[in-house]
Each structure stands twice: as C-alpha cells, then as structure tokens.
Design an enzyme around this catalytic site. Structure first.
Site, PDB file in Angstrom:
ATOM      1  N   SER A 154      -2.842   0.767  14.308  1.00 24.12           N
ATOM      2  CA  SER A 154      -1.579   1.477  14.519  1.00 24.12           C
ATOM      3  C   SER A 154      -1.664   2.968  14.253  1.00 24.12           C
ATOM      4  O   SER A 154      -0.848   3.736  14.758  1.00 24.12           O
ATOM      5  CB  SER A 154      -0.486   0.873  13.632  1.00 24.12           C
ATOM      6  OG  SER A 154      -0.874   0.925  12.269  1.00 24.12           O
ATOM      7  N   GLU A 334      10.638   5.905   5.225  1.00 20.93           N
ATOM      8  CA  GLU A 334       9.596   6.422   4.349  1.00 20.93           C
ATOM      9  C   GLU A 334       8.338   5.584   4.558  1.00 20.93           C
ATOM     10  O   GLU A 334       8.235   4.464   4.076  1.00 20.93           O
ATOM     11  CB  GLU A 334      10.038   6.382   2.878  1.00 20.93           C
ATOM     12  CG  GLU A 334      11.226   7.280   2.581  1.00 20.93           C
ATOM     13  CD  GLU A 334      11.642   7.242   1.120  1.00 20.93           C
ATOM     14  OE1 GLU A 334      10.951   6.551   0.319  1.00 20.93           O
ATOM     15  OE2 GLU A 334      12.637   7.899   0.771  1.00 20.93           O
ATOM     16  N   HIS A 338       1.765   5.627   8.614  1.00 25.14           N
ATOM     17  CA  HIS A 338       1.854   6.038  10.015  1.00 25.14           C
ATOM     18  C   HIS A 338       2.377   7.465  10.141  1.00 25.14           C
ATOM     19  O   HIS A 338       3.059   7.964   9.252  1.00 25.14           O
ATOM     20  CB  HIS A 338       2.733   5.058  10.784  1.00 25.14           C
ATOM     21  CG  HIS A 338       2.242   3.645  10.687  1.00 25.14           C
ATOM     22  ND1 HIS A 338       2.776   2.739   9.806  1.00 25.14           N
ATOM     23  CD2 HIS A 338       1.237   3.010  11.342  1.00 25.14           C
ATOM     24  CE1 HIS A 338       2.131   1.586   9.931  1.00 25.14           C
ATOM     25  NE2 HIS A 338       1.197   1.728  10.859  1.00 25.14           N
TER      26      HIS A 338
END
Length: 368
Positions: A154, A334, A338
């Site tokens: 990701s 938060e 990422h």
C-alpha cells in the site's frame, strides 16, 4: 490495431489528419474517445496563433478517454495559449502523476511526452490546474519502450480516487520519467512478498515482461503480519520469496531492483525514528549482496528525511488530517504508515535519486 491516434482540440476544422475534439465531444463507447464530462469544458480560438496553437480546449474537472488495445503507448501533448499564461496538471489511469503544474507564458507552446502501459483497454488522462489547456494529442503504439514494473504494498500502490489525498510513492513516480520508460504500478495494498505471488499477481507481470524491462520490488510491511497467507520469516521464507522475483526477472532478461521498506512515522522521545521493520531490512540488504542485485535502501533514505523533518512536520508527509481538512475524510485521519500526495512525492523523489545513482542501463537516460 490502430498504431497512431491524433486529436486536434478546439474550434473549427481538424488539421493534418487529426480528429477534431470540441467542448461537446463526450465519450461514447461506440466512438471510443471523448471527455468523461463536458459540463465545464470550453473551446477557444486565438487569431494570434497559427496551426495547432490557434485553438484548444480548457478541460476543467474532466478526463479525456481513449479506447486502445492493451500495450505500451507514447503520448505527445501540445499545450499553450497565444494570449495568456497556463498551468496544467495531468494524471493517467488511477491517479498516476505524469505532469505536474506545466506552465507556459503567453504565446508559449510546449510539447510534453510520456509513456503509458495500458492493461484495461483505455487511456485516461485527468486534467487539473489553475488554467489547464490541451491543444493537440498524439498517441502512438510503442511496445519497444522499457517498462518499469512495481511490485509492492500500500505504500507503493495507486491509491483510489475516492481516497484522495492518499497516494503511494509508485503513483507519483511517472512524473520523473520521459517517454523512454513507462511505469506499470502493480503494487496492491495489504500484500506481502508471499501473498502477491499466491494471488497470481507476479504471474501477470511475467506475462507482460520483456527483455530490458525493470522490476522494482518493495515488500516487508505485510510480511510481518501473523496470518498464514502473508507471514514470512526474514532470513528464510522472506528471502526465498524475494528470490523468486529476482530469478523470474533475470529469466526474462529483465533487471530486478530491491527496495527496503519505507519507514513508518514512529519516534523516540529524542526525535530519532523507531525502526519497525527490523530483520526484514537486514535480510533484504543481505539478499541484494548475495544475489548481486541493485538495492535502493529506502528505509535508510526515508529515516534520514523523517528525522530531519521531525514528528510535527512529517504529519504533512503521512496521511494526517484535521476534521474537515479533506473532503474524503470529514472526520479527519491519523495514519503513520501511508502517505498523502505531497508526502508520496517526497518519497518518490528519494527513490528516483537512488535510481539515478545506480545508473541502470535500461533506464539511465529516461529521467527528466
């Protein structure tokens, strides 16, 4: 298969074997090209200019769509305005940044080129900017262009549009490349070196890879997870799975490049970054040396950047947002793993600088 598509945007008759696109050219499947929306598209002409520069479309809040066969294509754009300055940002496919804030002064016209790898039968160019323009577009089949494949998780992947400003560093990478290389980001959220293979995703890359292509590999975040589908052990199965990427690329006369996992945003009290990847970083560095594979030590480069910025400034790198700051996250967020888009740009910049230093034969001339 059509090898060349040429479009002339604006008002009046099409020029030089180009197809005319106006402010009312809405995409239709039977036509195979057009704007995704024409609600805010305008067409203009300028008597002060000649040829392709004399008219254009202003593509506000829209994308230009073109149906093509799967393959690699070089895209050439003409952008400018005879009487005023322009600014145009272009993203391809699922938010891949190919041009950022292209600016022209009044009377200036620029030709901007890049390459795209298409696997879903359609080129999609999304336009934004303070004063976007498109005067002309040429799309040429270019299957000899080097393709840079990305395999990862990701932190690398193309994050979906409804998650903006979430972005992976691989999503920002095309900005730094000329038409000599096409970026194909196959990274997927939540995958490890093991599960990426188990789901057949590496096999898909093997189907498309050709000699001189490049495979950039970053895993580790999810190899730490406890579930059987993803879990690997650093000095045994992690290395074994990574070696399958290396061997497969070499069998196809392509070049593998290993990338250590980008750091997360966790700090000691003294401002030093906490290493959350541990032995996975050591194992990848060892494997790169054992197999004589080029290594981008993104863990080290991102550590230096994040420590220089500190805990507060890195909130603008990672996906931290106050309630109401971003439309897609009305309650705020938060996230210490990422990136938001501007942070992904910074991390992609680290990757590019390391790639330049490696001087890889296949892509060393491809950087802007």
């Amino acid at each position: 298969m059509t090898d060349v598509f040429r479009f002339d945007f604006g008002i009046g008759a099409a020029r030089d074997e180009h197809v005319k696109v106006t402010d009312s050219t809405l995409y239709e499947p039977d036509r195979g090209y057009g704007f995704s929306s024409v609600t805010k598209v305008a067409a203009k002409s300028r008597e002060e200019a000649e040829g392709m520069g004399s008219d254009f479309c202003i593509p506000v809040e829209t994308s230009f769509l073109l149906d093509v066969e799967n393959g690699v294509y070089t895209v050439n754009l003409l952008i400018g305005d005879a009487i005023t300055a322009t600014e145009t940002t272009i993203k391809a496919g699922c938010g891949r940044l190919v041009a950022q804030r292209l600016r022209t002064v009044a009377g200036e016209f620029i030709r901007y080129s890049f390459s795209l790898s298409v696997r879903d039968g359609q080129i999609r160019l999304a336009f934004t900017g303070l004063a976007p323009r498109i005067n002309a577009l040429e799309v040429l089949s270019s299957n000899q262009t080097v393709t840079v494949f990305l395999a990862g998780d990701s932190t690398v992947t193309d994050q979906p549009e409804d998650g903006y400003p979430y972005a992976g560093w691989g999503q920002m990478l095309p900005k730094w490349f000329k038409q000599d290389a096409a970026i194909e980001n196959r990274a997927v959220s939540g995958r490890s070196s093991k599960s990426f293979i188990g789901e057949g995703r590496l096999d898909e890359i093997w189907q498309w890879m050709k000699p001189r292509d490049v495979l950039i590999i970053q895993f580790g975040h999810n190899d730490q997870k406890p579930d059987e589908e993803r879990r690997t052990e650093p000095f045994t199965t992690y290395k074994e799975y990574l070696k399958r990427y290396i061997d497969g690329a070499r069998q196809r006369e392509a070049l593998p490049v290993l990338v250590t996992s980008v750091q997360r945003r966790f700090y000691e009290a003294d401002g030093r970054l906490i290493d959350t990847h541990g032995d996975y970083l050591i194992a990848m560095r060892e494997l790169a040396e054992e197999e004589n594979v080029p290594l981008i030590d993104l863990a080290e480069e991102s550590r230096k950047l994040f420590e220089e910025l500190g805990p507060e400034a890195t909130k603008s790198v990672f996906m931290w947002a106050a309630p109401g700051e971003f439309m897609n996250f009305p309650n705020g967020v938060e996230d210490n793993t990422h990136f938001q888009e501007r942070g992904a740009l910074q991390v992609a910049g680290l990757v590019v600088e390391q790639l330049k230093q490696l001087r890889l034969g296949a892509i060393q001339v491809a950087f802007r």
